[in-house]
Every structure is written in structure tokens, then in C-alpha cells.
Design a protein around this motif. Structure first.
Motif, PDB file in Angstrom:
ATOM      1  N   GLU A  91       0.834  -1.207   0.000  1.00 13.24           N
ATOM      2  CA  GLU A  91       0.000   0.000   0.000  1.00 13.24           C
ATOM      3  C   GLU A  91       0.878   1.271   0.000  1.00 13.24           C
ATOM      4  O   GLU A  91       0.654   2.201  -0.771  1.00 13.24           O
ATOM      5  N   VAL A  92       1.891   1.275   0.854  1.00 16.63           N
ATOM      6  CA  VAL A  92       2.761   2.465   0.936  1.00 16.63           C
ATOM      7  C   VAL A  92       3.609   2.597  -0.331  1.00 16.63           C
ATOM      8  O   VAL A  92       3.808   3.693  -0.858  1.00 16.63           O
ATOM      9  N   GLU A  93       4.093   1.468  -0.844  1.00 20.59           N
ATOM     10  CA  GLU A  93       4.885   1.540  -2.082  1.00 20.59           C
ATOM     11  C   GLU A  93       4.035   2.106  -3.228  1.00 20.59           C
ATOM     12  O   GLU A  93       4.517   2.919  -4.022  1.00 20.59           O
ATOM     13  N   ALA A  94       2.757   1.684  -3.273  1.00 18.26           N
ATOM     14  CA  ALA A  94       1.864   2.194  -4.320  1.00 18.26           C
ATOM     15  C   ALA A  94       1.629   3.696  -4.122  1.00 18.26           C
ATOM     16  O   ALA A  94       1.617   4.482  -5.081  1.00 18.26           O
ATOM     17  N   MET A  95       1.458   4.091  -2.850  1.00 15.20           N
ATOM     18  CA  MET A  95       1.218   5.505  -2.541  1.00 15.20           C
ATOM     19  C   MET A  95       2.419   6.366  -2.963  1.00 15.20           C
ATOM     20  O   MET A  95       2.274   7.416  -3.571  1.00 15.20           O
ATOM     21  N   LEU A  96       3.615   5.871  -2.651  1.00 14.40           N
ATOM     22  CA  LEU A  96       4.818   6.638  -2.999  1.00 14.40           C
ATOM     23  C   LEU A  96       5.074   6.634  -4.511  1.00 14.40           C
ATOM     24  O   LEU A  96       5.642   7.576  -5.055  1.00 14.40           O
ATOM     25  N   ALA A  97       4.645   5.574  -5.185  1.00 11.10           N
ATOM     26  CA  ALA A  97       4.800   5.541  -6.644  1.00 11.10           C
ATOM     27  C   ALA A  97       3.880   6.568  -7.303  1.00 11.10           C
ATOM     28  O   ALA A  97       4.234   7.210  -8.289  1.00 11.10           O
ATOM     29  N   ARG A  98       2.685   6.739  -6.715  1.00 10.12           N
ATOM     30  CA  ARG A  98       1.718   7.701  -7.276  1.00 10.12           C
ATOM     31  C   ARG A  98       2.081   9.132  -6.922  1.00 10.12           C
ATOM     32  O   ARG A  98       1.655  10.069  -7.576  1.00 10.12           O
ATOM     33  N   SER A  99       2.859   9.337  -5.863  1.00 13.40           N
ATOM     34  CA  SER A  99       3.182  10.694  -5.424  1.00 13.40           C
ATOM     35  C   SER A  99       4.188  11.327  -6.375  1.00 13.40           C
ATOM     36  O   SER A  99       4.725  10.663  -7.274  1.00 13.40           O
ATOM     37  N   ALA A 100       4.445  12.601  -6.147  1.00 14.23           N
ATOM     38  CA  ALA A 100       5.430  13.291  -6.989  1.00 14.23           C
ATOM     39  C   ALA A 100       6.822  12.687  -6.830  1.00 14.23           C
ATOM     40  O   ALA A 100       7.697  12.879  -7.673  1.00 14.23           O
ATOM     41  N   SER A 101       7.014  11.928  -5.767  1.00 15.91           N
ATOM     42  CA  SER A 101       8.308  11.288  -5.537  1.00 15.91           C
ATOM     43  C   SER A 101       8.557  10.162  -6.539  1.00 15.91           C
ATOM     44  O   SER A 101       9.691   9.794  -6.805  1.00 15.91           O
ATOM     45  N   MET A 102       7.481   9.628  -7.095  1.00 16.53           N
ATOM     46  CA  MET A 102       7.463   8.544  -8.096  1.00 16.53           C
ATOM     47  C   MET A 102       8.473   7.423  -7.790  1.00 16.53           C
ATOM     48  O   MET A 102       9.264   7.026  -8.644  1.00 16.53           O
ATOM     49  N   ASN A 103       8.391   6.928  -6.575  1.00 20.33           N
ATOM     50  CA  ASN A 103       9.314   5.842  -6.196  1.00 20.33           C
ATOM     51  C   ASN A 103       8.997   4.547  -6.938  1.00 20.33           C
ATOM     52  O   ASN A 103       7.842   4.287  -7.265  1.00 20.33           O
ATOM     53  N   LEU A 104      10.026   3.776  -7.165  1.00 25.58           N
ATOM     54  CA  LEU A 104       9.869   2.498  -7.861  1.00 25.58           C
ATOM     55  C   LEU A 104       9.607   1.409  -6.811  1.00 25.58           C
ATOM     56  O   LEU A 104      10.460   1.169  -5.953  1.00 25.58           O
ATOM     57  N   PRO A 105       8.432   0.739  -6.882  1.00 25.26           N
ATOM     58  CA  PRO A 105       8.131  -0.278  -5.868  1.00 25.26           C
ATOM     59  C   PRO A 105       9.110  -1.450  -5.950  1.00 25.26           C
ATOM     60  O   PRO A 105       9.512  -1.846  -7.041  1.00 25.26           O
ATOM     61  N   LEU A 106       9.473  -1.976  -4.786  1.00 25.82           N
ATOM     62  CA  LEU A 106      10.352  -3.152  -4.756  1.00 25.82           C
ATOM     63  C   LEU A 106       9.551  -4.452  -4.626  1.00 25.82           C
ATOM     64  O   LEU A 106      10.049  -5.522  -4.933  1.00 25.82           O
ATOM     65  N   HIS A 107       8.283  -4.341  -4.151  1.00 25.74           N
ATOM     66  CA  HIS A 107       7.399  -5.510  -4.171  1.00 25.74           C
ATOM     67  C   HIS A 107       7.047  -5.791  -5.626  1.00 25.74           C
ATOM     68  O   HIS A 107       6.717  -4.864  -6.362  1.00 25.74           O
ATOM     69  N   PRO A 108       7.093  -7.050  -6.039  1.00 21.65           N
ATOM     70  CA  PRO A 108       6.680  -7.328  -7.414  1.00 21.65           C
ATOM     71  C   PRO A 108       5.171  -7.104  -7.578  1.00 21.65           C
ATOM     72  O   PRO A 108       4.395  -7.345  -6.652  1.00 21.65           O
ATOM     73  N   GLY A 109       4.819  -6.584  -8.745  1.00 24.34           N
ATOM     74  CA  GLY A 109       3.400  -6.518  -9.106  1.00 24.34           C
ATOM     75  C   GLY A 109       2.612  -5.357  -8.535  1.00 24.34           C
ATOM     76  O   GLY A 109       1.391  -5.337  -8.639  1.00 24.34           O
ATOM     77  N   VAL A 110       3.269  -4.391  -7.926  1.00 19.01           N
ATOM     78  CA  VAL A 110       2.522  -3.216  -7.438  1.00 19.01           C
ATOM     79  C   VAL A 110       2.155  -2.351  -8.641  1.00 19.01           C
ATOM     80  O   VAL A 110       3.011  -2.041  -9.479  1.00 19.01           O
ATOM     81  N   ALA A 111       0.870  -1.991  -8.731  1.00 24.95           N
ATOM     82  CA  ALA A 111       0.415  -1.182  -9.874  1.00 24.95           C
ATOM     83  C   ALA A 111       1.065   0.201  -9.789  1.00 24.95           C
ATOM     84  O   ALA A 111       1.069   0.834  -8.731  1.00 24.95           O
ATOM     85  N   THR A 112       1.653   0.633 -10.892  1.00 25.66           N
ATOM     86  CA  THR A 112       2.325   1.937 -10.887  1.00 25.66           C
ATOM     87  C   THR A 112       1.797   2.798 -12.018  1.00 25.66           C
ATOM     88  O   THR A 112       1.348   2.282 -13.041  1.00 25.66           O
ATOM     89  N   PRO A 113       1.850   4.128 -11.833  1.00 29.87           N
ATOM     90  CA  PRO A 113       1.436   5.020 -12.917  1.00 29.87           C
ATOM     91  C   PRO A 113       2.396   4.893 -14.106  1.00 29.87           C
ATOM     92  O   PRO A 113       3.521   4.390 -13.941  1.00 29.87           O
ATOM     93  N   PRO A 114       1.973   5.368 -15.316  1.00 30.08           N
ATOM     94  CA  PRO A 114       2.788   5.139 -16.518  1.00 30.08           C
ATOM     95  C   PRO A 114       4.192   5.752 -16.455  1.00 30.08           C
ATOM     96  O   PRO A 114       5.120   5.221 -17.071  1.00 30.08           O
ATOM     97  N   ASN A 115       4.372   6.844 -15.694  1.00 30.35           N
ATOM     98  CA  ASN A 115       5.694   7.478 -15.686  1.00 30.35           C
ATOM     99  C   ASN A 115       6.694   6.752 -14.786  1.00 30.35           C
ATOM    100  O   ASN A 115       7.868   7.098 -14.745  1.00 30.35           O
ATOM    101  N   VAL A 116       6.218   5.761 -14.014  1.00 22.92           N
ATOM    102  CA  VAL A 116       7.113   5.056 -13.094  1.00 22.92           C
ATOM    103  C   VAL A 116       7.508   3.716 -13.690  1.00 22.92           C
ATOM    104  O   VAL A 116       6.657   2.896 -14.010  1.00 22.92           O
ATOM    105  N   LYS A 117       8.807   3.522 -13.850  1.00 21.10           N
ATOM    106  CA  LYS A 117       9.291   2.259 -14.415  1.00 21.10           C
ATOM    107  C   LYS A 117       9.262   1.166 -13.356  1.00 21.10           C
ATOM    108  O   LYS A 117       9.654   1.411 -12.214  1.00 21.10           O
TER     109      LYS A 117
END
Lengths: 316, 544
Positions: free
Chosen positions: A258-284
Motif C-alpha cells: 500500500e505504501v509503495e503504491a502511494m509513494l509511486a503515485r506521489s510526486a516522488s514517483m518511487n519504484l516499488p520493490l514488491h513485485p506486481g505493485v500497480a504503478t502510474p505510466p511514468n514510473v518504471k
């Protein structure tokens, strides 16, 4: 006091505060936060943790970069805690004893001013910094601090001492500007004061979202490229934490998908380390990125020795 | 009386030691703790440290010379003439001190462009703009305390230029030197601004020990050469001061030196130059404000400002309260220490005074670490440590040493005969302090309080180490947001912090404008020209 947790965090306040406030709402726990500045603005929270060692005030240290995150474990300021939520995080990004666990990484990227550098000319590697055509037009943050210090140490581990020292000597010879921080690199490239620089994904993304004339380049991605380092956030349970149980619960939360997804969606655009976390298009996703594979513990152990070499080499 | 003297000296020094000296000295004890014997390993690496120290000295000296060169004419115009809108110009010239120097630096960088600003130039320009208000305040305080009687007496037989050289300047010299020393110390210890302009200086080596190597002991060791430079600077300044005093005495053997302060000094006539000088000072004030205006222009409208204010109003109130308490406490403690050292003549008083600037030069982060060692304990001290009171104690420890030399210099201008006369009437030391010294020093005390308030509002290195969770002051919030918050919000926060610091300064300028210096009237006798403020005395009893 039961129901209270004190967290010291060097993650940028605009990104960390919403995450911790969401936990406060969700759990009802009184989350007391202490934020840090960029590494070169003040001596920061690692020193505070160290000074408070005899009577710790913090329960959790959430660090935005592995250099400081692993440093506190080396200073004996952390105690082991292996969260069940960390099980799916790749072993590269966590300490086997649970002294630190990585999550929500940033990547080292090039920030390029679009008005000063045409697309066709865009640098694609950190090695371009030594190209005479960019003499005096590129910048890095002070390599003694933060993610840049970890990046520098990773290069020493990857390349060996001789080649790494030659690279930094070449940077100096090519008049690469050493600005005070990654944030300053973003500011100065965004303002067109410098053509391009090396910084982190979050800084670059914030500039892009603010409409600054910059583009983001993941360096060294081509065939034969060495890849770019990933900089996971780290979290540790502070040794002697006054509220250890609440601290562990907060760590569980921070290591959740949940937190990895939240940080991926934020302006910080962090890359989740859990496999399979849904990320916005700008996050690799990390499996779509060629990243510099290093042993984080080994790199962290070298940071200070490398810092001393760079101090002499660059006159810092 | 001697019993009273010892009693008060003991109390004052005990409070000073607990509040100021212990937090500063505690980090240095790590050098002598068992198992950590003092060694000079890598204390000085010539190839690395010599060029860094040379740059620090060059920067600090340049900034000191530049600020004093600008401050003297500006202070003369603002404190010794009847220039129109003096309060407005004074307020405008003080504003740069209210902003964090890093913010000023960002403005300078944009205005001058990196091509011209990167390196020494940008660092020197920024620090000169930031520290000029300090030099101006100190020089102004000195010029304002020069007694009218002395100047009028000298004007009877010589020219105004000669009076300025022989009477005014020597009388103001302790304050000018104190201001110059303070500017030198602050410029020498500054790290954030030089690093912004990629100008590597010696404090960077200390900072690196903390922030890159996490090595307290080496950081403490690395700060010693910087402190030695400050000790040398203080010694040189005292030499200049003593020399000037001897020269002044030799020059004017019969002069009535030491007349009571409070007599408004003689106004300098501006004549036809008045409109030009008004325009000139307006231009100077505008130029000095340009970097801040450049940063403020990023706010993007009043709505953004109010939105930001809505978010931080509670923090703003807490910051205001802590800074106000810290300033009040620092002024009271500094006054008491200056009183004990200069008037109660405690043993070692001169050393105590000379030690203040080196104490102030101890890196702020060490003071923060000292406060943690002193107050972070699982007993009653922990209650203080986890409350906002720790911020007040931080401001007290950090800024009291800055005020003590200023107030001691002001004490030089209160004749001892006043104390002696009061004592003959049976007044005790505290009565003399409260009824004679405090009223005479009131303008300086108010200025000193405002100075500490302003510095406390902008204080970051100690605050970030000791502020209780969730109660970081506004300046810390600014630095924790600066990297990746929307730039409009960051600019709004910079403006709010500056306005917060400006508030009491404006109130002071409105409620208590500087009294206009009165014109010189050669037809009146020196002793008959005393103003309504301050006790009257004739030149006959001059202390010489």
C-alpha cells in the motif's frame, strides 16, 4: 505513552508527511514526526540519533537513502526487526538480520534542460560528463553526501579504485560543477543555469510536474551499459526505542504494498520493490530498468573510505 | 558591599555556566574521556586544509572590510543626520538579516548569474548583504552613544571632520570593532552560502566530519583551528582598541571623556547634499533588497501566501513565542554577565569578556549536541528536553555570548561616578543596575533583544537537533520543505518567516523611532546642551 510512535525521517517532508498522516488516520496512533533537511543544509538526524543514544527518543528511522540508512546500523543505533511485509522484497534490498529493510526506491537519473540541450544531443551516460563538449556545462551534487555519496561508492565497488579515481579526476578536469545537493542540481538545471546534471528521480519528476523545461534520462541503459543505481528508502527500528511495539507496527505499514503504491503515485514517483505493485505510466517497474547491481552492504561499508578519497581528490 | 558583590557575581556566573558554558564545552570533553586520548591525527592535512582555511580567511576578511566600509557612512546618515524617512531606510537595510542566508544566496545566484556569481564573488556578495545590518546596528549603537558634550566641546576649537576623527570615531570604536568581529566570526563559520556558490571553505571540513563521517570527535578536533583564528582576531581587535584609546588620551589630555550617555549627539549638517543622499540611500537599500525580492517574486500571489499561512500559523506562533522568550532571556543574562564583568569587577572578568566571541564561534551543531547531552536524560531534565523550552535554552546558549561583548562595550560609556554616587546614597548593586544602568542602556538592550529575536527565528542547526517531535520551528520547516515542495509554497514560507522576524522590528521602529540628533549650536555651552534623557552632569567630574 501507549499509542504513540516517534519517527525520524530524512525522506522529503512533502512525500513522507502524507504517508505518515495516512497511518495516523488508519491506526489512531499518535505519530510524532521529525523531518530532516537535505544532507548539506544541516548535519541532520543521524547526528541527533547518535547524540540521543543514551536515552533514545525515536522509535523508527525512515531514511531516504541507503548511505545514511545503513550508516546508522554500522553506528550501532538500530536493532533487528524482520517484518512479515518484507518477505517479498528482493534480498538485495534488505539486511538479512533485519537491521534495515529497503522499500520504494529512487533511481539515479540525468536531468537535462530542454532549452539548452536539443533532444538529439541528450547525454545517455554518466560517462558523458567527461566529454569535452560538456566542459563546464554539467553538474553533480557534492559526492560526500546523500545518494551521490552512495553512487560514488557503488562506482568504486563496480569499477575498482583506479578506474573510479580516474573518472572523478576526469570530472574535475572537465569542469563538472559540484553543487551543494541533488535539489540544487534540479534547481540550477531547471533554471537553465547549467545544461544537465546527475540527480534522483523524485527531484526530476517534481521539476517536470512544475512545468520546468527539463527531461529525465535513465543513464547507461543501452546494450553494454552498466545500468543506474537504485536508491531504496530504508527503515530501521531504533535501538532502545521507547515504543518498540508501535515502532514495529509502523515499520510493517511502511513496508506494505500500500505504501509503495502511494509513494509511486506521489510526486516522488518511487519504484516499488514488491513485485506486481500497480504503478502510474511514468514510473518504471524495476524489472524494466537496467540497474547497477551491487551489494548494498558492501557499498555502504565503503562510503566513508571513498568520501575521504574524494575529499582529497576534489578538494572538498 | 563586597559580600553583595560576591553574592550576585556567584549567582550570575552559575546561571551563565549552566545555560551557556556547559552546552558549549560538553562536546569538547569527548577529547579527554578515557579511551579517547587527545591526538592530532589528521587534525591538519596541509594539502586539504590549508587552501580551505586560506579561502575562509579571504572570505571573512573581505566581508568584514566590505560591511564596515558600507556600514560607517550608512550609520552616520541614519543615526547622526536628519535625513528624511530615516526609520524607513533603517528598517529596509535591516531586512536582509531576517532571511536565511541560503535564500539570499539563491537570489544573488539568479541576479548575478552563475557566470559571475559562482565562487568567491557570489559568496562574498551574499554574506556582505546578509551581515551588513549587523555592522550597521553595532556601528549605529556606537555613534548614538557618543556624547554630545564631548563633540560640542571639541567643536569649539576644531573642524567637524577633525571632531569626527578625534572624538566621534574613537568613542564609537568599541562598537565598530565588536560589530566587525562578529561579522568576521559569522562569515568565517558560514558553510551553506559558500557551498551554494561552489566555494569550498574550512567549515566544510568540520561539516563533513559530522554529516559524511558521523565522527563527533574529529568534528570537535576540526573546529579547533577555526576557534584559534577567532582568538587571534579578538586579540588583534583588542590591540587596535587599546592603541586607539591611548592615542585618544594622548591627543586630548583635557577632554571630558566618559560623559553620561543618553545625550543626543550632534546632528551632521547635510546641506545641499540632502536630496542626493536621500536618493543614494534609497538606491543602496533597494539594491540590497533585490535578492530577497527575486525570491519573493516566486510566491505567485497573496492567495498562495494566505494558504501557506493557514497551514503554518500554529508553528509561526510557537516560533514567535520561543524566539521572544529566548531573546528576553539572552538579553537579561548578557546584561548580568556584562555587569558582573565590568562593574562588579569579578576576578577574570576581562578573560570572560574576551572569551565570548570564541564561544560564539563554536559551531552551532556542537552547541546542539551539548544541549542533548545536558538535557536528554531519564530524569526531570527529560521533561525540559521534550518540551519547547529546549528551543529557548538553545537560543539562550547560542546567542548570549554574542550580546555580552556588545553590552560590555556599552558599559564603557557609562561613567563609574554614577555608580559611586548611588552607592554613597546607600544603593545596593541591584539597585544601581536596575535604576541607573538599565534606563541608560535601554536602547541598546532593545536592539540586542531584537537582534537575538531575528537570529532565533532563522536558527536551524541547533533547532533541528533539539526541537521536540512535531514542534519544529518555521525555519526548520522551510529547510525540510525546500527540496521538493512546490516552489510557490517554499517561497511563501520564506516570505512568512521573514515577515515574522520583521514584525517586532517594525513595531520597534514605529513605537520608538530613533530620536533625531539635535543641531549643533555653538552659542551654548557643552554642559548646557544635555537632552531630556539621561542624568545630567558637568564636565568637571570627567573620568578622563
Amino acid at each position: 505513552v501507549p499509542g504513540t510512535v516517534v519517527v525520524y525521517t530524512s525522506a522529503d517532508q512533502p512525500f513522507a508527511e502524507p504517508v505518515l498522516q495516512a497511518y495516523r488516520r488508519k491506526s489512531g496512533v499518535d505519530v510524532r514526526m521529525v523531518f530532516d533537511t537535505e544532507e548539506t543544509k544541516t548535519t541532520g538526524l543521524v547526528n541527533r540519533l547518535q547524540a540521543e543514544q543514551s536515552n533514545p527518543q525515536a522509535d523508527v528511522f525512515w531514511c531516504s537513502d541507503p548511505a545514511r540508512g545503513i550508516a546508522i546500523t554500522r553506528l550501532g543505533l538500530a536493532q533487528p526487526y524482520i517484518s512479515a511485509n518484507a518477505a517479498a522484497i528482493p534480498a538485495t534490498f534488505k539486511d538479512p538480520q533485519g537491521l534495515w529493510t529497503g522499500f520504494a526506491a529512487r533511481a539515479r537519473v540525468l536531468i537535462v534542460n530542454t532549452q539548452r540541450v536539443p533532444e538529439s544531443d541528450t547525454p545517455q551516460s554518466i560517462l558523458d560528463m567527461t566529454d569535452p563538449k560538456w566542459c563546464g556545462k554539467a553538474c553533480i551534487a557534492n559526492p560526500l553526501f546523500g545518494t551521490t555519496s552512495f553512487h560514488a561508492a557503488a562506482l568504486f565497488v563496480k569499477w575498482g579504485d583506479e578506474r573510479a579515481q580516474r573518472f572523478f579526476r576526469d570530472l574535475k578536469g572537465n569542469d563538472v560543477q559540484i553543487v551543494d545537493s541533488n535539489g540544487a542540481a534540479k534547481e540550477q538545471v531547471s533554471a537553465g543555469l547549467i545544461s544537465w546534471g546527475l540527480t534522483d528521480t523524485d527531484d526530476t519528476n517534481v521539476a517536470i510536474q512544475e512545468g520546468k523545461p527539463v527531461r529525465m534520462v535513465y543513464p547507461d541503459q543501452g546494450s553494454g551499459g552498466m545500468g543506474t543505481p537504485l536508491m531504496p528508502n530504508t527503515v530501521s527500528l531504533v535501538k532502545g526505542a521507547p515504543h518498540p511495539e508501535e515502532g514495529k507496527k509502523l515499520i510493517d505499514y511502511l513496508l506494505s504494498r500500500e505504501v509503495e503504491a502511494m509513494l509511486a503515485r506521489s510526486a516522488s514517483m518511487n519504484l516499488p520493490l514488491h513485485p506486481g505493485v500497480a504503478t502510474p505510466p511514468n514510473v518504471k517497474a524495476i524489472d524494466k530498468l537496467k540497474f547497477l547491481e551491487v551489494d548494498y552492504g558492501r557499498v555502504a561499508a565503503q562510503v566513508q573510505e571513498v568520501d575521504r578519497k574524494l575529499q582529497s581528490l576534489l578538494g572538498l | 558591599m563586597p559580600a553583595g558583590r560576591w553574592f550576585w557575581s556567584g549567582w550570575v556566573l552559575a546561571i551563565y555556566v549552566a545555560a551557556v558554558l556547559l552546552p558549549v564545552i560538553l562536546p569538547f570533553t569527548s577529547l579527554v574521556t578515557p579511551g579517547h586520548s587527545v591526538t592530532t591525527d589528521r587534525l591538519w592535512e596541509p594539502a586539504l586544509h590549508t587552501p580551505l582555511m586560506a579561502r575562509s580567511l579571504k572570505l571573512a576578511t573581505t566581508v568584514t572590510v566590505a560591511t564596515l566600509t558600507l556600514a560607517l557612512p550608512l550609520a552616520l546618515l541614519l543615526y547622526r543626520t536628519r535625513l528624511p524617512l530615516r526609520s524607513l531606510w533603517l528598517g529596509a537595510l535591516l531586512v536582509p538579516l531576517l532571511a536565511p542566508p541560503y535564500i539570499l544566496g539563491m537570489g544573488v545566484l539568479h541576479l548575478l548569474t552563475p557566470r559571475f556569481a559562482i565562487g568567491f564573488v557570489g559568496s562574498a556578495v551574499t554574506l556582505t548583504i546578509w551581515l551588513l545590518p549587523l555592522a550597521l546596528l553595532f556601528t549605529g549603537a556606537g555613534l548614538r552613544l557618543v556624547t554630545r558634550t564631548n563633540e560640542e566641546a571639541a567643536l569649539l576649537d576644531t573642524t567637524p571632520a577633525s571632531v569626527f576623527r578625534r572624538v566621534t570615531l574613537p568613542a564609537a570604536l568599541p562598537h565598530v570593532l565588536a560589530g566587525g568581529l562578529l561579522v568576521f566570526v559569522l562569515a568565517l563559520g558560514e558553510f551553506g552560502v559558500p557551498v551554494l556558490f561552489q566555494y569550498q571553505v574550512y567549515p566544510g571540513a568540520i561539516f563533513a566530519q559530522f554529516a559524511a563521517f558521523y565522527d563527533f570527535r574529529r568534528a570537535v578536533l576540526a573546529s579547533l583551528p577555526l576557534l584559534m583564528v577567532v582568538v587571534v582576531a579578538v586579540t588583534v581587535a583588542q590591540g587596535i582598541w587599546s592603541h586607539a584609546e591611548r592615542e585618544s588620551e594622548a591627543d586630548q589630555p583635557g577632554e571630558c571623556v566618559g560623559a553620561p550617555p543618553g545625550h543626543l549627539p550632534v546632528a551632521l549638517a547635510l546641506g545641499a547634499a540632502r536630496p542626493y543622499l536621500t536618493v543614494a540611500i534609497g538606491v543602496v537599500a533597494t539594491v540590497l533588497l533585490l535578492p530577497l525580492l527575486r525570491v519573493g517574486s516566486g510566491v505567485g500571489g497573496v492567495t498562495v501566501l494566505f494558504r501557506a499561512l493557514h497551514r503554518v500559523w500554529l508553528q509561526a506562533l510557537q516560533t514567535f513565542g520561543a524566539a521572544l522568550l529566548g531573546a528576553g532571556a539572552a538579553v537579561v543574562l548578557a546584561l548580568l554577565v556584562a555587569w558582573v564583568a565590568t562593574r562588579l569587577r569579578v576576578i577574570g572578568g576581562r578573560v570572560l569578556l574576551a572569551a565570548q566571541l570564541p564561544i560564539f564561534a563554536v559551531p552551532a551543531v556542537l552547541v546542539g549536541l551539548g544541549l542533548i547531552r545536558l538535557w536528554n536524560a531519564p530524569d526531570w531534565r527529560g521533561v525540559v528536553y521534550t518540551s519547547p523550552l529546549i528551543l529557548v535554552l538553545g537560543y539562550l546558549a547560542r546567542f548570549t555570548p554574542l550580546l555580552i561583548p556588545l553590552l560590555a562595550a556599552s558599559y564603557q560609556q557609562i561613567p563609574r561616578e554614577l555608580d559611586e554616587a548611588a552607592q554613597l546614597d546607600g544603593a545596593g548593586p541591584m539597585v544601581v543596575l536596575g535604576r541607573i544602568h538599565v534606563p541608560l542602556l535601554r536602547p541598546i538592550l532593545v536592539s540586542a533583544g531584537l537582534l537575538v529575536f531575528v537570529l532565533s527565528v532563522g536558527e536551524v542547526p541547533v533547532s533541528i537537533l533539539v526541537a521536540p517531535p512535531g514542534q519544529a520551528p518555521l525555519a526548520v520547516r522551510f529547510f525540510t520543505l525546500i527540496t521538493n515542495a512546490p516552489s510557490e509554497e517554499v517561497a511563501a514560507l520564506a516570505v512568512i518567516t521573514t515577515l515574522l522576524a520583521l514584525l517586532p522590528v517594525v513595531a520597534w521602529l514605529i513605537l520608538e523611532p530613533d530620536p533625531e540628533p539635535s543641531a549643533y549650536n555653538p552659542g551654548r555651552s557643552p554642559s548646557g546642551s544635555a537632552s531630556a534623557r539621561g542624568p545630567r552632569r558637568s564636565c568637571d567630574g570627567g573620568s578622563g
